[in-house]
Design a protein around this motif. Structure first.
Motif, mmCIF file in Angstrom:
data_model
loop_
_atom_site.group_PDB
_atom_site.id
_atom_site.type_symbol
_atom_site.label_atom_id
_atom_site.label_comp_id
_atom_site.label_asym_id
_atom_site.label_seq_id
_atom_site.Cartn_x
_atom_site.Cartn_y
_atom_site.Cartn_z
ATOM 1 N N VAL A 122 0.855 -1.191 0.000
ATOM 2 C CA VAL A 122 0.000 0.000 0.000
ATOM 3 C C VAL A 122 0.886 1.235 0.000
ATOM 4 O O VAL A 122 1.693 1.430 0.915
ATOM 5 N N PHE A 123 0.745 2.041 -1.039
ATOM 6 C CA PHE A 123 1.455 3.307 -1.135
ATOM 7 C C PHE A 123 0.547 4.426 -0.635
ATOM 8 O O PHE A 123 -0.662 4.232 -0.462
ATOM 9 N N PRO A 124 1.095 5.615 -0.400
ATOM 10 C CA PRO A 124 0.244 6.726 0.040
ATOM 11 C C PRO A 124 -0.904 6.980 -0.929
ATOM 12 O O PRO A 124 -0.757 6.843 -2.145
ATOM 13 N N GLY A 125 -2.029 7.343 -0.371
ATOM 14 C CA GLY A 125 -3.203 7.620 -1.189
ATOM 15 C C GLY A 125 -4.189 8.466 -0.420
ATOM 16 O O GLY A 125 -3.808 9.238 0.454
ATOM 17 N N GLY A 126 -5.449 8.298 -0.733
ATOM 18 C CA GLY A 126 -6.490 9.061 -0.067
ATOM 19 C C GLY A 126 -7.573 8.159 0.462
ATOM 20 O O GLY A 126 -7.293 7.095 1.028
ATOM 21 N N VAL A 127 -8.837 8.554 0.256
ATOM 22 C CA VAL A 127 -9.943 7.776 0.812
ATOM 23 C C VAL A 127 -10.085 6.418 0.136
ATOM 24 O O VAL A 127 -10.459 5.434 0.779
ATOM 25 N N GLY A 128 -9.793 6.344 -1.165
ATOM 26 C CA GLY A 128 -9.880 5.052 -1.838
ATOM 27 C C GLY A 128 -8.877 4.069 -1.288
ATOM 28 O O GLY A 128 -9.181 2.880 -1.122
ATOM 29 N N THR A 129 -7.684 4.556 -0.982
ATOM 30 C CA THR A 129 -6.664 3.696 -0.391
ATOM 31 C C THR A 129 -7.061 3.271 1.017
ATOM 32 O O THR A 129 -6.869 2.113 1.410
ATOM 33 N N ALA A 130 -7.622 4.201 1.798
ATOM 34 C CA ALA A 130 -8.099 3.853 3.140
ATOM 35 C C ALA A 130 -9.205 2.805 3.058
ATOM 36 O O ALA A 130 -9.270 1.888 3.899
ATOM 37 N N GLU A 131 -10.060 2.923 2.068
ATOM 38 C CA GLU A 131 -11.114 1.923 1.873
ATOM 39 C C GLU A 131 -10.506 0.548 1.632
ATOM 40 O O GLU A 131 -10.930 -0.463 2.222
ATOM 41 N N GLU A 132 -9.493 0.485 0.784
ATOM 42 C CA GLU A 132 -8.852 -0.794 0.480
ATOM 43 C C GLU A 132 -8.163 -1.380 1.712
ATOM 44 O O GLU A 132 -8.253 -2.593 1.973
ATOM 45 N N ILE A 133 -7.492 -0.535 2.498
ATOM 46 C CA ILE A 133 -6.821 -1.008 3.712
ATOM 47 C C ILE A 133 -7.830 -1.614 4.688
ATOM 48 O O ILE A 133 -7.615 -2.705 5.244
ATOM 49 N N LEU A 134 -8.939 -0.926 4.906
ATOM 50 C CA LEU A 134 -9.950 -1.410 5.845
ATOM 51 C C LEU A 134 -10.616 -2.685 5.342
ATOM 52 O O LEU A 134 -10.945 -3.581 6.131
ATOM 53 N N TYR A 135 -10.813 -2.777 4.037
ATOM 54 C CA TYR A 135 -11.369 -4.013 3.464
ATOM 55 C C TYR A 135 -10.450 -5.191 3.774
ATOM 56 O O TYR A 135 -10.896 -6.227 4.295
ATOM 57 N N LEU A 136 -9.171 -5.039 3.466
ATOM 58 C CA LEU A 136 -8.242 -6.147 3.662
ATOM 59 C C LEU A 136 -8.071 -6.488 5.136
ATOM 60 O O LEU A 136 -8.117 -7.660 5.525
ATOM 61 N N LEU A 137 -7.885 -5.476 5.980
ATOM 62 C CA LEU A 137 -7.690 -5.758 7.405
ATOM 63 C C LEU A 137 -8.939 -6.349 8.033
ATOM 64 O O LEU A 137 -8.860 -7.214 8.913
ATOM 65 N N GLY A 138 -10.106 -5.917 7.582
ATOM 66 C CA GLY A 138 -11.340 -6.516 8.079
ATOM 67 C C GLY A 138 -11.394 -8.009 7.800
ATOM 68 O O GLY A 138 -11.856 -8.802 8.637
ATOM 69 N N ILE A 139 -10.899 -8.406 6.630
ATOM 70 C CA ILE A 139 -10.857 -9.832 6.283
ATOM 71 C C ILE A 139 -9.791 -10.553 7.103
ATOM 72 O O ILE A 139 -10.029 -11.628 7.660
ATOM 73 N N LEU A 140 -8.610 -9.976 7.200
ATOM 74 C CA LEU A 140 -7.516 -10.635 7.920
ATOM 75 C C LEU A 140 -7.789 -10.739 9.414
ATOM 76 O O LEU A 140 -7.245 -11.627 10.092
ATOM 77 N N LEU A 141 -8.646 -9.851 9.960
ATOM 78 C CA LEU A 141 -8.984 -9.899 11.386
ATOM 79 C C LEU A 141 -10.045 -10.950 11.704
ATOM 80 O O LEU A 141 -10.288 -11.245 12.874
ATOM 81 N N HIS A 142 -10.668 -11.512 10.677
ATOM 82 C CA HIS A 142 -11.671 -12.549 10.932
ATOM 83 C C HIS A 142 -10.986 -13.746 11.603
ATOM 84 O O HIS A 142 -9.896 -14.163 11.180
ATOM 85 N N PRO A 143 -11.584 -14.317 12.646
ATOM 86 C CA PRO A 143 -10.940 -15.434 13.364
ATOM 87 C C PRO A 143 -10.522 -16.591 12.469
ATOM 88 O O PRO A 143 -9.514 -17.259 12.754
ATOM 89 N N ASP A 144 -11.245 -16.835 11.386
ATOM 90 C CA ASP A 144 -10.900 -17.956 10.503
ATOM 91 C C ASP A 144 -9.663 -17.681 9.656
ATOM 92 O O ASP A 144 -9.137 -18.615 9.014
ATOM 93 N N ASN A 145 -9.202 -16.428 9.630
ATOM 94 C CA ASN A 145 -8.092 -16.077 8.741
ATOM 95 C C ASN A 145 -6.789 -15.765 9.471
ATOM 96 O O ASN A 145 -5.798 -15.416 8.823
ATOM 97 N N VAL A 146 -6.783 -15.892 10.793
ATOM 98 C CA VAL A 146 -5.601 -15.459 11.553
ATOM 99 C C VAL A 146 -4.358 -16.283 11.212
ATOM 100 O O VAL A 146 -3.226 -15.797 11.348
ATOM 101 N N HIS A 147 -4.550 -17.521 10.740
ATOM 102 C CA HIS A 147 -3.401 -18.393 10.469
ATOM 103 C C HIS A 147 -2.925 -18.302 9.024
ATOM 104 O O HIS A 147 -1.915 -18.921 8.663
ATOM 105 N N ILE A 148 -3.625 -17.546 8.182
ATOM 106 C CA ILE A 148 -3.301 -17.499 6.749
ATOM 107 C C ILE A 148 -2.263 -16.407 6.496
ATOM 108 O O ILE A 148 -2.498 -15.236 6.790
ATOM 109 N N PRO A 149 -1.104 -16.759 5.933
ATOM 110 C CA PRO A 149 -0.098 -15.721 5.628
ATOM 111 C C PRO A 149 -0.557 -14.847 4.470
ATOM 112 O O PRO A 149 -1.001 -15.347 3.442
ATOM 113 N N PHE A 150 -0.447 -13.549 4.653
ATOM 114 C CA PHE A 150 -0.798 -12.601 3.600
ATOM 115 C C PHE A 150 0.076 -11.361 3.801
ATOM 116 O O PHE A 150 -0.268 -10.472 4.567
ATOM 117 N N PRO A 151 1.230 -11.318 3.143
ATOM 118 C CA PRO A 151 2.159 -10.197 3.342
ATOM 119 C C PRO A 151 1.504 -8.857 3.005
ATOM 120 O O PRO A 151 0.907 -8.692 1.942
#
Length: 457
Positions: free
Chosen positions: A255-284
């Motif tokens: 993720v490079f610097p951006g604006g609201v669209g970039t923040a949207e993408e960050i929250l989408y991905l982190l929301g998925i990675l924070l799901h209990p079923d995904n904590v063991h899945i590597p995703f750099p």
């Protein structure tokens, strides 16, 4: 004076499946239920690649007489272009890369419409949506078997200063030296820079069959025309399926610097990675930028920790002013992804194991009622709060650059965003900094008029 528009008939240069008479008729149908308006908008975006703009209406206003028709012929199809932008042609012949992307537009528009009409795509449940994303990507020839994990998704702003753009190129160069391919949202800025840097590195390494994948959707393509380096364009039905396509096909994300669209993408991905079923899945996941962008990432990091808890930072790494280290982190991450996929018998080309809840897949319509109904409080599981924060940023993106959102703001005024006071204060401060740094829209003679109002700030 150079001619500004061209009339031409073009045939596909990279192969194109034949179309039925019904499909051609749908593409020529200019009524509300037809596909012609969508085809015209997406085709004009491809033809005007290289023009930096974030005005969804601007290109249609600049080329009001542009027209495109699909011609059915014995040997396949042709596209008839009327008053097409002359920049897409050299000595009367259309640029090959633009030709390929134009027919990719036809391919995806027809395929999605016919599959939905035939009832083959069911968007009512999570698993069916994931299968639809898979089918669209497979039809677009994006999913490649027998290739070990090497596809790096790069997110970031289309409206970034020159030094940040040059930094994205430097990172792309380092990725290319390590035989890593690039996938972005296909537009300018941080979506173009990594591809441009990687092309030089791939050439130095004498590497062939390089992949520069651009994934977009109809609501954003007119505001972010595909950049000239994209050699595989995919148009997903909406932003949610576009985001899922990124995380299902990509093996790591920068993720490079951006604006609201970039923040949207960050929250989408982190929301998925924070799901209990995904904590063991590597995703750099790496946040990367030049030293001048330190404050930007500090603010993002502070907001994420406030809203989602300090341990959210365990899912990402911030690397500043070190393109080589950023690329090394991705290359090392690819080995972890490879071993995990092997051990779990998961495909290299599609991340089936990742759990994505329906809240992250359901299209969010950016209107005032839906924005007002968002639950932006910490009285719920973190991944669900991330989902609604993502929707809030999605509404701001729509109000800034998408036709539907712009109309809503013109008719009813700014979106009103409300929620837990501490989160709202942090949100308002971050959005204000985006505005002051010209990260909301491309700089112009007009001052930015916010399409939102944070109520509890």
């Amino acid at each position: 004076m150079a001619k500004t528009t061209v009339n031409a008939q073009i045939s596909p240069v990279a192969g194109m499946d034949v179309l039925s008479r019904n499909e051609v008729s749908r593409l020529r149908d200019a009524t509300q239920g037809g596909l012609h308006a969508l085809l015209r908008r997406c085709a004009l975006a491809v033809l005007t690649q290289g023009i930096v703009s974030d005005d969804a209406r601007g290109m249609l206003e600049r080329y009001p007489d542009f027209e495109i028709q699909v011609l059915q012929q014995d040997r396949g199809i042709k596209l008839e272009l009327i008053h097409a932008p002359a920049q897409a042609f050299v000595e009367g012949r259309i640029i090959r890369g633009i030709n390929e992307l134009l027919f990719a537009v036809v391919r995806d528009i027809v395929y999605i419409a016919t599959q939905v009409e035939a009832g083959r795509f069911n968007f009512d449940d999570s698993l069916s949506i994931t299968h639809a994303v898979f089918e669209i990507l497979r039809n677009a020839r994006v999913l490649k078997p027998n290739i070990e994990p090497n596809l790096i998704v790069c997110w970031g702003g289309h409206s970034i200063p020159r030094h940040e753009y040059e930094y994205t190129k430097a990172v792309g160069y380092q990725l290319g030296l390590r035989a890593l391919d690039i996938c972005t949202g296909c537009g300018p800025g941080a979506m173009k820079g990594p591809m441009k840097g990687a092309t030089i590195a791939h050439a130095k390494q004498r590497r062939k069959s390089n992949r520069y994948i651009g994934i977009t959707e109809p609501g954003i393509i007119a505001a972010e025309s595909p950049n000239p380096i994209v050699n595989n364009l995919v148009i997903m039905p909406d932003i949610e399926k576009r985001l899922e396509a990124f995380v299902r096909t990509g093996h790591g994300i920068i993720v490079f610097p951006g604006g609201v669209g970039t923040a949207e993408e960050i929250l989408y991905l982190l929301g998925i990675l924070l799901h209990p079923d995904n904590v063991h899945i590597p995703f750099p996941l790496v946040f990367a930028g030049p030293k001048e962008s330190v404050a930007y990432f500090e603010q993002i990091d502070q907001f994420l920790r406030l809203a989602l808890g300090d341990d959210v930072a365990n899912r990402y790494r911030i690397i500043v002013d070190d393109p080589a280290e950023t690329a090394r982190a991705m290359a090392q991450g690819m080995e972890k992804v490879r071993l995990f996929r092997l051990n779990n018998k998961d495909a290299f080309f599609f991340n089936w194991a990742l759990k994505i809840e329906h809240e992250f897949q359901t299209p969010f319509r950016p209107n005032h009622a839906n924005v007002a109904a968002l639950n932006l409080n910490r009285n719920q599981p973190r991944h669900l709060l991330a989902a609604d924060l993502r929707r809030a940023f999605s509404a701001i993106v729509a109000g800034n650059v998408k036709e539907e959102g712009i109309r809503a703001i013109e008719q009813h005024g700014p979106f009103e965003i409300d929620g837990e006071a501490e989160i709202m204060r942090a949100l308002d401060a971050m959005l204000a900094s985006f505005v002051s740094q010209h990260r909301m829209k491309l700089p112009s003679s007009k001052a930015y008029q916010p399409c939102y109002r944070v109520k509890s700030a």
